[in-house]
Design an enzyme around this catalytic site. Structure first.
Site, PDB file in Angstrom:
ATOM      1  N   GLU A  24      -3.820   7.932  -5.286  1.00  0.00           N
ATOM      2  CA  GLU A  24      -3.772   7.329  -6.744  1.00  0.00           C
ATOM      3  C   GLU A  24      -5.033   7.890  -7.589  1.00  0.00           C
ATOM      4  O   GLU A  24      -5.876   7.992  -6.852  1.00  0.00           O
ATOM      5  CB  GLU A  24      -3.951   5.776  -6.691  1.00  0.00           C
ATOM      6  CG  GLU A  24      -2.591   5.148  -6.039  1.00  0.00           C
ATOM      7  CD  GLU A  24      -2.627   3.734  -5.657  1.00  0.00           C
ATOM      8  OE1 GLU A  24      -3.826   3.033  -6.142  1.00  0.00           O
ATOM      9  OE2 GLU A  24      -1.799   3.053  -5.253  1.00  0.00           O
ATOM     10  N   HIS A  55      -0.384   0.706  -9.965  1.00  0.00           N
ATOM     11  CA  HIS A  55      -1.003  -0.362  -9.008  1.00  0.00           C
ATOM     12  C   HIS A  55      -1.580  -1.383  -9.949  1.00  0.00           C
ATOM     13  O   HIS A  55      -2.850  -1.612  -9.791  1.00  0.00           O
ATOM     14  CB  HIS A  55      -2.195   0.329  -8.322  1.00  0.00           C
ATOM     15  CG  HIS A  55      -2.687  -0.375  -7.132  1.00  0.00           C
ATOM     16  ND1 HIS A  55      -3.088   0.299  -6.073  1.00  0.00           N
ATOM     17  CD2 HIS A  55      -2.639  -1.575  -6.808  1.00  0.00           C
ATOM     18  CE1 HIS A  55      -3.420  -0.284  -5.145  1.00  0.00           C
ATOM     19  NE2 HIS A  55      -3.258  -1.706  -5.623  1.00  0.00           N
ATOM     20  N   ARG A  75       0.751  -1.188   0.071  1.00  0.00           N
ATOM     21  CA  ARG A  75      -0.081  -0.041   0.100  1.00  0.00           C
ATOM     22  C   ARG A  75       0.805   1.327  -0.046  1.00  0.00           C
ATOM     23  O   ARG A  75       1.962   1.385   0.521  1.00  0.00           O
ATOM     24  CB  ARG A  75      -1.195  -0.013   1.369  1.00  0.00           C
ATOM     25  CG  ARG A  75      -2.180  -0.819   0.869  1.00  0.00           C
ATOM     26  CD  ARG A  75      -3.123  -0.508  -0.017  1.00  0.00           C
ATOM     27  NE  ARG A  75      -4.379  -1.281   0.117  1.00  0.00           N
ATOM     28  CZ  ARG A  75      -4.634  -2.399  -0.850  1.00  0.00           C
ATOM     29  NH1 ARG A  75      -3.671  -2.479  -1.655  1.00  0.00           N
ATOM     30  NH2 ARG A  75      -5.700  -2.973  -1.004  1.00  0.00           N
TER      31      ARG A  75
END
Length: 330
Positions: free
Chosen positions: A267, A286, A238
């Site tokens: 993000e 991601h 994370r």
């Protein structure tokens, strides 16, 4: 936690985001339950009377707002390994079961970590830059076999990563809640509270830990200062595991050689973020676990667990709501 009301079909709410494809096996889910598909705006109304919430939109925090209406909710399934985005105090204190996508991403993320390490050691990013400039420049590379890797996170993904890295000749240690020797996958596991004391051992530090109050900013200025100036940081856990401001400073001052980052505190990563302009930072969006077919695998996993639940069998991948992850491994 099992479904025990044999007099009616369970009611399942599937939360999706705008533009997100629905689970491919929606008809099979409907064969086992009464299903409502909704977005975040419709969740407060859809939650009334629902037995199960399937967070197909796995980054959504909409359940918190809908919680007062979730009067019959028994089980929440998150189509992700991390559950930090949807956890809140009332859910933790309740008897509602939470499950996740434990196991689905283990091998893909392990492969991504290995690829990141190899790309760093073999200067693949630099080779591509030189190719784009039509420059032939011979360099000497780093041998990957025999280098040391510290893997922060000893759950399923961390263990799959440790096994893969050891198989190609790297020396691996884990970072977990409790110290131990003779671990089947890591050999040695050092306590996360002492990360700064052990960071200097590693050529590569890999972050795979779940995001909890204890792990937030575990990669801080103290730990970064303790790393080798030649070390490489990989974050596939994370974004908030890393103090990004401290990492920018460490990379700029040469306290850490490079970072391969798949996750970020915000993000998408804002266009003005300094990471974009740094030659020693390698960015991906991601996507470390998102191999072809990953959505279908997540949909299958939920259907399998729903089948177990309606058959009166225990749920798989039950999350410890206080710890924030499936706690089969310390």
């Amino acid at each position: 936690m099992t479904y025990t009301d044999s007099n009616r079909r369970p009611r399942v709410v599937i939360l999706t985001a705008e533009g997100q494809p629905r689970p491919y096996n929606l008809d099979a889910i409907k064969a086992r339950a009464d299903v409502v598909v909704t977005d975040a705006a419709g969740l407060p109304e859809a939650a009334r009377g629902a037995d199960v919430l399937f967070l197909w939109d796995f980054f959504s925090s909409a359940l918190g707002e809908a919680w007062p209406n979730a009067d019959k909710l028994k089980w929440v399934h998150v189509a992700a390994a991390g559950v930090d985005a949807m956890m809140f105090d009332e859910l933790r204190a309740s008897e509602v079961a939470v499950t996740n996508a434990h196991g689905t991403f283990d091998t893909p993320i392990a492969e991504f970590v290995l690829a990141s390490i190899l790309a760093h050691d073999k200067q693949l990013h630099r080779s591509k830059e030189l190719q784009q400039q039509s420059v032939w420049k011979h360099r000497e590379l780093t041998r990957t076999g025999g280098s040391r890797v510290l893997v922060a996170g000893t759950g399923g993904i961390g263990r799959a990563t440790a096994r893969l890295l050891r198989a190609v000749g790297l020396e691996v240690r884990g970072v977990g809640r409790t110290a131990r020797d003779n671990d089947g996958d890591f050999g040695t596991v050092v306590p996360s509270a002492d990360l700064a004391e052990h960071a200097g051992w590693a050529d590569h530090v890999v972050l795979i830990a779940p995001l909890t109050q204890q792990t937030r900013h575990m990669m801080n200025a103290e730990v970064l200062a303790a790393m080798k100036p030649t070390a490489h940081l990989v974050n596939v856990g994370r974004g908030a595991l890393v103090d990004e401001a401290a990492l920018v400073e460490a990379l700029r001052k040469g306290k850490v050689a490079a970072a391969s980052l798949d996750v970020f505190e915000e993000e998408p990563l804002p266009a003005e973020h300094p990471f974009w302009e740094m030659d020693n930072v390698h960015i991906s969006a991601h996507m470390c676990g998102d191999v072809i077919g990953w959505r279908d695998a997540l949909a299958d996993q939920f259907l399998q667990n729903l089948t177990r639940w309606t058959a009166g069998e225990p749920l798989a991948n039950l999350v410890d709501k206080e710890r924030g992850y499936v706690s089969s491994n310390p």
